[in-house]
Design a protein around this motif. Structure first.
Motif, PDB file in Angstrom:
ATOM      1  N   VAL A  25       0.870  -1.170   0.000  1.00  0.00           N
ATOM      2  CA  VAL A  25       0.000   0.000   0.000  1.00  0.00           C
ATOM      3  C   VAL A  25       0.908   1.221   0.000  1.00  0.00           C
ATOM      4  O   VAL A  25       1.718   1.398   0.910  1.00  0.00           O
ATOM      5  CB  VAL A  25      -0.922   0.016   1.238  1.00  0.00           C
ATOM      6  N   TYR A  26       0.781   2.051  -1.014  1.00  0.00           N
ATOM      7  CA  TYR A  26       1.600   3.255  -1.144  1.00  0.00           C
ATOM      8  C   TYR A  26       0.850   4.427  -0.548  1.00  0.00           C
ATOM      9  O   TYR A  26      -0.265   4.739  -0.960  1.00  0.00           O
ATOM     10  CB  TYR A  26       1.933   3.515  -2.616  1.00  0.00           C
ATOM     11  N   GLY A  27       1.444   5.071   0.455  1.00  0.00           N
ATOM     12  CA  GLY A  27       0.824   6.209   1.128  1.00  0.00           C
ATOM     13  C   GLY A  27       0.222   5.797   2.456  1.00  0.00           C
ATOM     14  O   GLY A  27       0.093   4.612   2.774  1.00  0.00           O
ATOM     15  N   ALA A  28      -0.142   6.800   3.250  1.00  0.00           N
ATOM     16  CA  ALA A  28      -0.732   6.549   4.567  1.00  0.00           C
ATOM     17  C   ALA A  28      -2.030   5.773   4.415  1.00  0.00           C
ATOM     18  O   ALA A  28      -2.752   5.933   3.431  1.00  0.00           O
ATOM     19  CB  ALA A  28      -0.988   7.873   5.270  1.00  0.00           C
ATOM     20  N   ALA A  29      -2.304   4.903   5.398  1.00  0.00           N
ATOM     21  CA  ALA A  29      -3.514   4.081   5.325  1.00  0.00           C
ATOM     22  C   ALA A  29      -3.982   3.693   6.716  1.00  0.00           C
ATOM     23  O   ALA A  29      -3.180   3.566   7.639  1.00  0.00           O
ATOM     24  CB  ALA A  29      -3.242   2.821   4.514  1.00  0.00           C
ATOM     25  N   ASP A  30      -5.286   3.507   6.844  1.00  0.00           N
ATOM     26  CA  ASP A  30      -5.878   2.910   8.036  1.00  0.00           C
ATOM     27  C   ASP A  30      -6.226   1.483   7.667  1.00  0.00           C
ATOM     28  O   ASP A  30      -6.969   1.244   6.713  1.00  0.00           O
ATOM     29  CB  ASP A  30      -7.140   3.653   8.459  1.00  0.00           C
ATOM     30  N   ILE A  31      -5.665   0.526   8.410  1.00  0.00           N
ATOM     31  CA  ILE A  31      -5.877  -0.891   8.140  1.00  0.00           C
ATOM     32  C   ILE A  31      -6.844  -1.428   9.185  1.00  0.00           C
ATOM     33  O   ILE A  31      -6.604  -1.275  10.384  1.00  0.00           O
ATOM     34  CB  ILE A  31      -4.552  -1.683   8.165  1.00  0.00           C
ATOM     35  N   VAL A  32      -7.918  -2.057   8.746  1.00  0.00           N
ATOM     36  CA  VAL A  32      -8.894  -2.653   9.654  1.00  0.00           C
ATOM     37  C   VAL A  32      -8.608  -4.153   9.702  1.00  0.00           C
ATOM     38  O   VAL A  32      -8.644  -4.834   8.679  1.00  0.00           O
ATOM     39  CB  VAL A  32     -10.338  -2.381   9.184  1.00  0.00           C
ATOM     40  N   THR A  33      -8.312  -4.669  10.890  1.00  0.00           N
ATOM     41  CA  THR A  33      -7.963  -6.076  11.075  1.00  0.00           C
ATOM     42  C   THR A  33      -9.242  -6.919  11.186  1.00  0.00           C
ATOM     43  O   THR A  33     -10.334  -6.375  11.390  1.00  0.00           O
ATOM     44  CB  THR A  33      -7.090  -6.257  12.331  1.00  0.00           C
ATOM     45  N   PRO A  34      -9.112  -8.252  11.073  1.00  0.00           N
ATOM     46  CA  PRO A  34     -10.299  -9.117  11.138  1.00  0.00           C
ATOM     47  C   PRO A  34     -11.119  -8.957  12.427  1.00  0.00           C
ATOM     48  O   PRO A  34     -12.327  -9.145  12.416  1.00  0.00           O
ATOM     49  CB  PRO A  34      -9.719 -10.529  11.042  1.00  0.00           C
ATOM     50  N   ASP A  35     -10.466  -8.557  13.526  1.00  0.00           N
ATOM     51  CA  ASP A  35     -11.214  -8.378  14.781  1.00  0.00           C
ATOM     52  C   ASP A  35     -11.835  -6.988  14.906  1.00  0.00           C
ATOM     53  O   ASP A  35     -12.421  -6.650  15.921  1.00  0.00           O
ATOM     54  CB  ASP A  35     -10.324  -8.690  15.984  1.00  0.00           C
ATOM     55  N   GLY A  36     -11.692  -6.158  13.856  1.00  0.00           N
ATOM     56  CA  GLY A  36     -12.315  -4.835  13.845  1.00  0.00           C
ATOM     57  C   GLY A  36     -11.430  -3.709  14.332  1.00  0.00           C
ATOM     58  O   GLY A  36     -11.819  -2.550  14.255  1.00  0.00           O
ATOM     59  N   ALA A  37     -10.250  -4.023  14.835  1.00  0.00           N
ATOM     60  CA  ALA A  37      -9.325  -2.983  15.287  1.00  0.00           C
ATOM     61  C   ALA A  37      -8.772  -2.224  14.075  1.00  0.00           C
ATOM     62  O   ALA A  37      -8.609  -2.799  13.000  1.00  0.00           O
ATOM     63  CB  ALA A  37      -8.179  -3.607  16.086  1.00  0.00           C
ATOM     64  N   THR A  38      -8.486  -0.951  14.265  1.00  0.00           N
ATOM     65  CA  THR A  38      -7.909  -0.140  13.199  1.00  0.00           C
ATOM     66  C   THR A  38      -6.478   0.196  13.559  1.00  0.00           C
ATOM     67  O   THR A  38      -6.195   0.629  14.676  1.00  0.00           O
ATOM     68  CB  THR A  38      -8.713   1.159  12.997  1.00  0.00           C
ATOM     69  N   VAL A  39      -5.578  -0.039  12.607  1.00  0.00           N
ATOM     70  CA  VAL A  39      -4.159   0.250  12.781  1.00  0.00           C
ATOM     71  C   VAL A  39      -3.794   1.283  11.722  1.00  0.00           C
ATOM     72  O   VAL A  39      -4.085   1.092  10.546  1.00  0.00           O
ATOM     73  CB  VAL A  39      -3.290  -1.020  12.597  1.00  0.00           C
ATOM     74  N   ARG A  40      -3.182   2.386  12.140  1.00  0.00           N
ATOM     75  CA  ARG A  40      -2.813   3.446  11.213  1.00  0.00           C
ATOM     76  C   ARG A  40      -1.346   3.287  10.811  1.00  0.00           C
ATOM     77  O   ARG A  40      -0.487   3.035  11.643  1.00  0.00           O
ATOM     78  CB  ARG A  40      -3.010   4.804  11.862  1.00  0.00           C
ATOM     79  N   SER A  41      -1.083   3.449   9.520  1.00  0.00           N
ATOM     80  CA  SER A  41       0.287   3.446   9.015  1.00  0.00           C
ATOM     81  C   SER A  41       0.519   4.755   8.275  1.00  0.00           C
ATOM     82  O   SER A  41      -0.249   5.116   7.389  1.00  0.00           O
ATOM     83  CB  SER A  41       0.521   2.270   8.060  1.00  0.00           C
ATOM     84  N   GLU A  42       1.580   5.444   8.650  1.00  0.00           N
ATOM     85  CA  GLU A  42       1.955   6.706   8.006  1.00  0.00           C
ATOM     86  C   GLU A  42       3.168   6.517   7.100  1.00  0.00           C
ATOM     87  O   GLU A  42       3.733   7.486   6.619  1.00  0.00           O
ATOM     88  CB  GLU A  42       2.258   7.773   9.072  1.00  0.00           C
ATOM     89  N   ARG A  43       3.557   5.281   6.871  1.00  0.00           N
ATOM     90  CA  ARG A  43       4.741   4.986   6.055  1.00  0.00           C
ATOM     91  C   ARG A  43       4.486   5.306   4.588  1.00  0.00           C
ATOM     92  O   ARG A  43       3.355   5.310   4.131  1.00  0.00           O
ATOM     93  CB  ARG A  43       5.112   3.515   6.194  1.00  0.00           C
ATOM     94  N   ALA A  44       5.562   5.524   3.848  1.00  0.00           N
ATOM     95  CA  ALA A  44       5.453   5.763   2.409  1.00  0.00           C
ATOM     96  C   ALA A  44       4.927   4.512   1.706  1.00  0.00           C
ATOM     97  O   ALA A  44       4.107   4.592   0.796  1.00  0.00           O
ATOM     98  CB  ALA A  44       6.799   6.170   1.830  1.00  0.00           C
ATOM     99  N   VAL A  45       5.403   3.325   2.142  1.00  0.00           N
ATOM    100  CA  VAL A  45       4.931   2.047   1.606  1.00  0.00           C
ATOM    101  C   VAL A  45       4.712   1.108   2.793  1.00  0.00           C
ATOM    102  O   VAL A  45       5.599   0.911   3.613  1.00  0.00           O
ATOM    103  CB  VAL A  45       5.946   1.408   0.626  1.00  0.00           C
ATOM    104  N   THR A  46       3.541   0.530   2.864  1.00  0.00           N
ATOM    105  CA  THR A  46       3.206  -0.430   3.916  1.00  0.00           C
ATOM    106  C   THR A  46       3.023  -1.791   3.271  1.00  0.00           C
ATOM    107  O   THR A  46       2.285  -1.928   2.299  1.00  0.00           O
ATOM    108  CB  THR A  46       1.904  -0.023   4.637  1.00  0.00           C
ATOM    109  N   ALA A  47       3.702  -2.809   3.804  1.00  0.00           N
ATOM    110  CA  ALA A  47       3.581  -4.177   3.301  1.00  0.00           C
ATOM    111  C   ALA A  47       2.630  -4.933   4.222  1.00  0.00           C
ATOM    112  O   ALA A  47       2.893  -5.084   5.417  1.00  0.00           O
ATOM    113  CB  ALA A  47       4.943  -4.853   3.266  1.00  0.00           C
ATOM    114  N   LEU A  48       1.516  -5.394   3.655  1.00  0.00           N
ATOM    115  CA  LEU A  48       0.529  -6.151   4.424  1.00  0.00           C
ATOM    116  C   LEU A  48       0.691  -7.638   4.169  1.00  0.00           C
ATOM    117  O   LEU A  48       0.767  -8.083   3.028  1.00  0.00           O
ATOM    118  CB  LEU A  48      -0.887  -5.708   4.035  1.00  0.00           C
ATOM    119  N   CYS A  49       0.725  -8.397   5.250  1.00  0.00           N
ATOM    120  CA  CYS A  49       0.930  -9.848   5.183  1.00  0.00           C
ATOM    121  C   CYS A  49      -0.265 -10.545   4.540  1.00  0.00           C
ATOM    122  O   CYS A  49      -1.412 -10.262   4.877  1.00  0.00           O
ATOM    123  CB  CYS A  49       1.138 -10.370   6.600  1.00  0.00           C
ATOM    124  N   THR A  50       0.017 -11.476   3.630  1.00  0.00           N
ATOM    125  CA  THR A  50      -1.042 -12.302   3.043  1.00  0.00           C
ATOM    126  C   THR A  50      -0.872 -13.777   3.384  1.00  0.00           C
ATOM    127  O   THR A  50      -1.788 -14.561   3.159  1.00  0.00           O
ATOM    128  CB  THR A  50      -1.078 -12.146   1.509  1.00  0.00           C
TER     129      THR A  50
END
Length: 69
Positions: free
Chosen positions: A17-42
């Protein structure tokens, strides 16, 4: 209008994900990333889930069966 973020599906590794993002996890929690590039585990092997820690590199790859002659 806000700028669009780019999402890249790599196929063999994380989703990038390029740019800041709010990631919503399966349990509904929101994690904010302000990184230039965020790598999300698959692969779900990451100790830092939902973020990738390159644990997928340790996984054995299945070999494709050789074409029959």
């Amino acid at each position: 209008m806000s700028p669009r973020n780019r999402v890249e599906i790599t196929g063999e590794g994380p989703v990038l994900v390029y740019g800041a993002a709010d990631i919503v996890t399966p349990d509904g929690a929101t994690v904010r990333s302000e990184r230039a590039v965020t790598a999300l585990c698959t692969c779900r092997r990451s100790r830092r889930f939902p973020f990738c820690d390159t644990s997928h590199r340790n996984r054995e790859r299945r070999r494709r069966p050789e074409a029959e002659k």
